[in-house]
Design an enzyme around this catalytic site. Structure first.
Site, mmCIF file in Angstrom:
data_model
loop_
_atom_site.group_PDB
_atom_site.id
_atom_site.type_symbol
_atom_site.label_atom_id
_atom_site.label_comp_id
_atom_site.label_asym_id
_atom_site.label_seq_id
_atom_site.Cartn_x
_atom_site.Cartn_y
_atom_site.Cartn_z
ATOM 1 N N GLY A 178 -60.546 19.865 40.325
ATOM 2 C CA GLY A 178 -61.257 19.838 41.595
ATOM 3 C C GLY A 178 -62.762 19.840 41.527
ATOM 4 N N GLU A 231 -57.288 22.037 34.974
ATOM 5 C CA GLU A 231 -56.890 20.618 34.953
ATOM 6 C C GLU A 231 -58.016 19.730 35.456
ATOM 7 O OE1 GLU A 231 -53.647 20.921 37.666
ATOM 8 O OE2 GLU A 231 -52.282 21.721 36.173
ATOM 9 N N PRO A 232 -59.152 19.707 34.773
ATOM 10 C CA PRO A 232 -60.253 18.879 35.254
ATOM 11 C C PRO A 232 -59.987 17.392 35.013
ATOM 12 C CG PRO A 232 -60.840 19.899 33.169
ATOM 13 C CD PRO A 232 -59.474 20.410 33.523
ATOM 14 N N ARG A 281 -61.927 14.461 37.299
ATOM 15 C CA ARG A 281 -63.181 13.811 37.683
ATOM 16 C C ARG A 281 -64.386 14.351 36.911
ATOM 17 N NH1 ARG A 281 -63.652 11.871 43.000
ATOM 18 N NH2 ARG A 281 -61.897 13.245 43.477
ATOM 19 N N ARG A 309 -61.882 3.639 46.231
ATOM 20 C CA ARG A 309 -62.342 4.900 46.832
ATOM 21 C C ARG A 309 -63.148 4.712 48.124
ATOM 22 N NH1 ARG A 309 -65.523 8.029 44.712
ATOM 23 N NH2 ARG A 309 -64.598 9.942 45.497
ATOM 24 N N TYR A 326 -61.451 6.767 51.114
ATOM 25 C CA TYR A 326 -62.057 7.971 51.684
ATOM 26 C C TYR A 326 -63.553 7.855 51.929
ATOM 27 C CZ TYR A 326 -59.610 9.279 47.205
ATOM 28 O OH TYR A 326 -58.913 9.323 46.025
ATOM 29 N N CYS A 346 -60.019 -9.932 50.968
ATOM 30 C CA CYS A 346 -59.887 -10.389 52.357
ATOM 31 C C CYS A 346 -59.670 -9.212 53.295
ATOM 32 C CB CYS A 346 -58.756 -11.389 52.461
ATOM 33 S SG CYS A 346 -59.033 -12.799 51.401
ATOM 34 N N GLU A 347 -60.616 -8.321 53.299
ATOM 35 C CA GLU A 347 -60.623 -7.149 54.173
ATOM 36 C C GLU A 347 -62.073 -6.921 54.556
ATOM 37 O OE1 GLU A 347 -58.169 -4.780 54.988
ATOM 38 O OE2 GLU A 347 -56.661 -6.049 54.030
ATOM 39 N N TYR A 402 -60.657 7.886 39.267
ATOM 40 C CA TYR A 402 -59.928 7.367 40.433
ATOM 41 C C TYR A 402 -60.420 5.989 40.864
ATOM 42 C CZ TYR A 402 -58.687 12.253 40.337
ATOM 43 O OH TYR A 402 -58.263 13.485 39.910
HETATM 44 C C1 LIG Z 1 -52.593 19.180 40.596
HETATM 45 C C2 LIG Z 1 -53.892 18.545 40.289
HETATM 46 N N1 LIG Z 1 -54.563 18.959 39.201
HETATM 47 C C3 LIG Z 1 -55.746 18.403 38.848
HETATM 48 C C4 LIG Z 1 -56.293 17.390 39.603
HETATM 49 C C5 LIG Z 1 -57.604 16.806 39.153
HETATM 50 O O1 LIG Z 1 -58.596 16.987 40.069
HETATM 51 P P1 LIG Z 1 -60.092 16.550 39.755
HETATM 52 O O2 LIG Z 1 -60.056 15.165 39.262
HETATM 53 O O3 LIG Z 1 -60.745 16.677 41.085
HETATM 54 O O4 LIG Z 1 -60.629 17.509 38.744
HETATM 55 C C6 LIG Z 1 -55.654 16.939 40.754
HETATM 56 C C7 LIG Z 1 -56.241 15.873 41.558
HETATM 57 O O5 LIG Z 1 -55.784 15.416 42.543
HETATM 58 C C8 LIG Z 1 -54.408 17.528 41.098
HETATM 59 O O6 LIG Z 1 -53.738 17.126 42.174
#
Ligand SMILES: Cc1ncc(COP(=O)(O)O)c(C=O)c1O
Length: 441
Positions: free
Chosen positions: A252, A294-295, A297, A333, A337, A364-365, A393
């Site tokens: 996140g 779980e990084p 981005r 993206r 969003y 074509c959008e 992403y």
């Molecule tokens: C369960 C889970 N873990 C990790 C991530 C990775 O998030 P980020 O790329 O924002 O670090 C996500 C992204 O959607 C997720 O859904």
């Protein structure tokens, strides 16, 4: 120009004779070698960003796992580069699991996610000895138990908790509010952990939560962990004294897409998490859990930029369009969003902006606009336009809309370049195409 955009460019970005270089390779050389669009990852940046998570957690006494969220960008080469640094991988589908296994990631460093995992995915995960399956729903727990039993393997699990807190980000990437499709409320999570405790085939290691993506403040982690401490005490009682062994706080952490954005560092996020655990959890007499993060981005997002070739330019009312040879198929993206980006002309990287252009894609959008009002020097047909911070992403969400082949993805380092994903060929677009002549009148 470049100095304005330095905060959003890869670490090794530099200007040589007016031209943007990454990893010591000129933008024009990359465009010549791979055609455009091309997504260019700075290997040194990826490694520095990954190490900053590993280093931040190195002193946590209960152990840790940094599982790269491969949905941000997945390829065998990228996963191997990260695995060499000691990272594990978070996968959210059979295909992502397959990529991790192909990259040689040991099962015990893989974490499987998904709000609707199929039997096939769960069977593959159990067979591969995946270290943690993050259970997302009551029916899934029952299915997983039967699969583990049939395979004769004890499967370690986490339960995905929906903490019902609001965070400040786009609503499509906020995952922890009460109405989210992900996870279960605290009461259900308790039930699931008790059910797993009673099973011989599931090992209930702990809980998982992921608050949302592109977070630019550490406050959500503080708020959720302060709340979690109280719940963990109740849970321990409900489980007859059994403690959480692992706590997965998800990913996140945001990145700077615009030069004005200042995301916290991994060290600041980890300091917030460990501070709350070290105070509130200790005060409550709770055992410190192993930490999993779980990084996605924050490791790859700013490490890459996309190079496009400028085509025609056009004025439409008050809007000045510069059309490029990619768009929503290589980076959805902005249409998904309303994501914002900046741009620069790669071969005139130090020229000052003289106006604001809308960078439009080829699709074509009408909504296929990568950037509205990008400050640029007047773009000329044939020039290279670079959009920074496209490492997360974008390629992983690429499509072949309008039958446009997917772009090459390239790694650069010390003046050399290697493809991670080669450019798709036109004939590969027909690989899945079946004619069905019997059904023609
Ligand atoms: C369960 C889970 N873990 C990790 C991530 C990775 O998030 P980020 O790329 O924002 O670090 C996500 C992204 O959607 C997720 O859904």
């Amino acid at each position: 120009m470049l100095s304005d955009l330095a905060p959003i460019l890869p670490d090794t970005a530099a200007v040589v004779d007016g031209e943007l270089h990454v990893g010591g390779v000129a933008a024009s050389a990359l465009a010549a070698a791979y055609a455009t669009p091309v997504i260019v990852y700075d290997a040194a940046h990826v490694e520095r960003a990954a190490r900053s998570w590993i280093d931040a957690l190195a002193d946590w006494p209960a152990g840790s796992l940094v599982a790269y969220a491969s949905k941000a960008f997945s390829s065998v080469g990228m996963l191997r580069l990260l695995a060499d640094l000691g990272l594990g991988v978070d996968v959210a589908s059979h295909g992502e699991l397959g990529t991790a296994l192909r990259a040689g990631i040991p099962g015990d460093r893989i974490v499987l996610h998904g709000n609707n995992k199929s039997r096939v995915e769960l069977e593959a995960a159990v067979a591969a000895g995946v270290g943690l399956v993050v259970v997302d729903a009551p029916q899934e727990l029952v299915l997983l138990e039967s699969i583990a039993r049939a395979a004769g393997r004890v499967q370690p699990i986490l339960v995905r908790l929906n903490p019902d807190i609001e965070v400040e980000t786009h609503r499509y990437i906020s995952t922890s509010h009460g109405g989210s499709k992900f996870g279960v409320p605290a009461g259900v999570a308790t039930e699931l952990l008790l059910q797993a405790d009673a099973s011989d085939w599931l090992e209930a290691e702990g809980v998982h939560l992921h608050l949302g993506s592109q977070l630019l403040d550490t406050d959500p982690w503080r708020r959720v962990l302060e709340w979690l401490a109280g719940w963990a005490v109740e849970l321990r009682t409900a489980r007859g004294g059994r403690e959480l062994q692992s706590l997965d706080v998800g990913g996140g952490l945001g990145i700077a897409y615009l030069e004005t954005q200042r995301p916290p560092t991994p060290a600041q996020v980890v300091a917030t998490v460990t501070e709350v655990l070290g105070s509130q959890w200790r005060d409550a007499g709770l055992q410190l859990p192993r930490l999993v993060v779980e990084p996605g981005r924050s490791i790859v997002g700013q490490a890459a930029l996309t190079l496009y070739r400028v085509g025609v330019t056009k004025d439409a009312g008050d809007i000045r369009y510069v059309n490029v040879d990619g768009g929503m198929s290589d980076n959805p993206r902005p249409v998904l969003y309303q994501a914002q980006y900046r741009a620069l002309l790669a071969e005139r990287a130090e020229d000052a902006a003289t106006g604001a252009w809308w960078v439009a894609g080829v699709h074509c959008e009408s909504g296929d606009v990568l950037i509205e009002d990008a400050p640029l020097p007047e773009p000329r047909p044939g020039e290279l336009l670079a959009i920074p911070a496209t490492g997360a992403y974008a390629a992983s969400m690429a499509s072949t809309y309008n039958m446009v082949p997917r772009a090459a993805v390239v790694l650069v380092r010390d003046g050399e370049h290697r493809p991670l994903l080669r450019r798709e060929r036109i004939d590969e677009l027909f690989v899945r195409d079946a004619d069905a002549p019997e059904f023609r009148a």
